[in-house]
Scaffold this active site. Structure first.
Site: not given
Ligand code: BTN
Length: 272
Positions: A69, A133, A264
């Site tokens: 993201r 995560k 925070r």
């Molecule tokens: C995030 O930033 O938390 C989201 C990560 C999403 C990763 C997945 S892996 C499969 C799909 N292909 C990508 O390029 N991104 C998503």
């Protein structure tokens, strides 16, 4: 922890499909498993215009340009984690709460796999285990289709774990057993093929309880970072639309549809 990369099970389309319910199998037009690809999301976005069916799934052992993201890179070393996308046709326009529903679907799949404790969701859709995560979701829209991308850590090679500075965790560290990747991939796909169908008909409401029961931020002092401003207050959960509710310092309740949250008085949790 005795599980090594050598015990890793390659992804196999036939084995993944064998986990699917018959009704879910019918909703799946295609399933690709690639040894290496730039990004499973990018690939399905490229296919979306010509696609006439309902669902198209794509898994890869490695992504050379995995995307997270907010324009971040999603580190995607070979033969370790699950990199998975599903292209899905929606007839309705408003899918703004879909990422909340998808996070709840991942929780359900992980529970079916046997991960029953300590899994939480950090709004809007990070899946955490003991605060680290475990999985991330990237939703991208193309016309009437949505590509749902999921990255789920199973084994984080030492080099990747170092780059992520201990903020992420792999499933082997949780289960202390080799990961049955095809079974896990099948459970995830099954949950999505079911859940997206339900979401298209009923919206977010069938998923709200699961999300609320796993809320990592409830009652915590947080900061919501939006492009306009940083807001501070106490998190009050989410509303029926999946928006974050914040009780600000003037005791007003504010709703957020987008933004990035940090807790925070502790180190901000970092996305990978
Ligand atoms: C995030 O930033 O938390 C989201 C990560 C999403 C990763 C997945 S892996 C499969 C799909 N292909 C990508 O390029 N991104 C998503």
């Amino acid at each position: 922890m005795n599980v090594s990369l050598s015990q890793f099970q390659p992804l196999n389309a036939h084995q993944i499909k064998s986990v699917l319910d018959p009704v879910c199998l019918q909703r799946l037009e295609k399933l690709d498993v690639f040894d290496s690809i730039d990004s499973t999301n990018t690939y399905l976005l490229q296919q979306s215009r010509a696609f006439q069916g309902l669902g198209w799934a794509c898994f890869a052992e490695e992504q050379t340009s995995g995307r997270g993201r907010r324009g971040r890179t999603w580190l995607s070393p070979k033969g370790t984690n699950i990199y998975f996308s599903l292209l899905w046709q929606f007839s309705q326009q408003d899918v703004s709460s879909l990422s909340i529903a998808v996070a709840a679907m991942i929780i359900t799949a992980l529970k079916k796999y046997g991960v029953t404790q300590d899994i939480k969701l950090k709004w809007p859709n990070d899946v955490l285990f003991s605060g680290r995560k475990l999985a991330g979701i990237l939703l991208e829209r193309s016309g009437s289709s949505v590509v749902v991308g999921i990255g789920l850590n199973t084994i984080l090679p030492a080099e990747t774990a170092d780059m992520l500075e201990g903020h992420s965790i792999g499933l082997v560290e949780i289960t202390d057993a080799p990961v049955d990747r095809n079974y896990l991939a099948g459970l995830l796909l099954n949950e999505l093929l079911n859940g997206l169908f339900v979401y298209a008909q009923q919206g977010l409401s069938p998923f709200l309880n699961t999300w609320k029961n796993h809320d990592a931020l409830l009652n915590q002092s947080i900061m919501v970072h939006t492009p306009e401003k940083i807001f501070t207050g106490v998190m009050q959960g989410i509303n029926e639309e999946g928006e974050l509710l914040l009780l600000n310092e003037s005791h007003q309740l504010q709703c957020f549809r987008y933004g990035e949250v940090t807790v925070r008085m502790s180190s901000p949790s970092r996305d990978r």
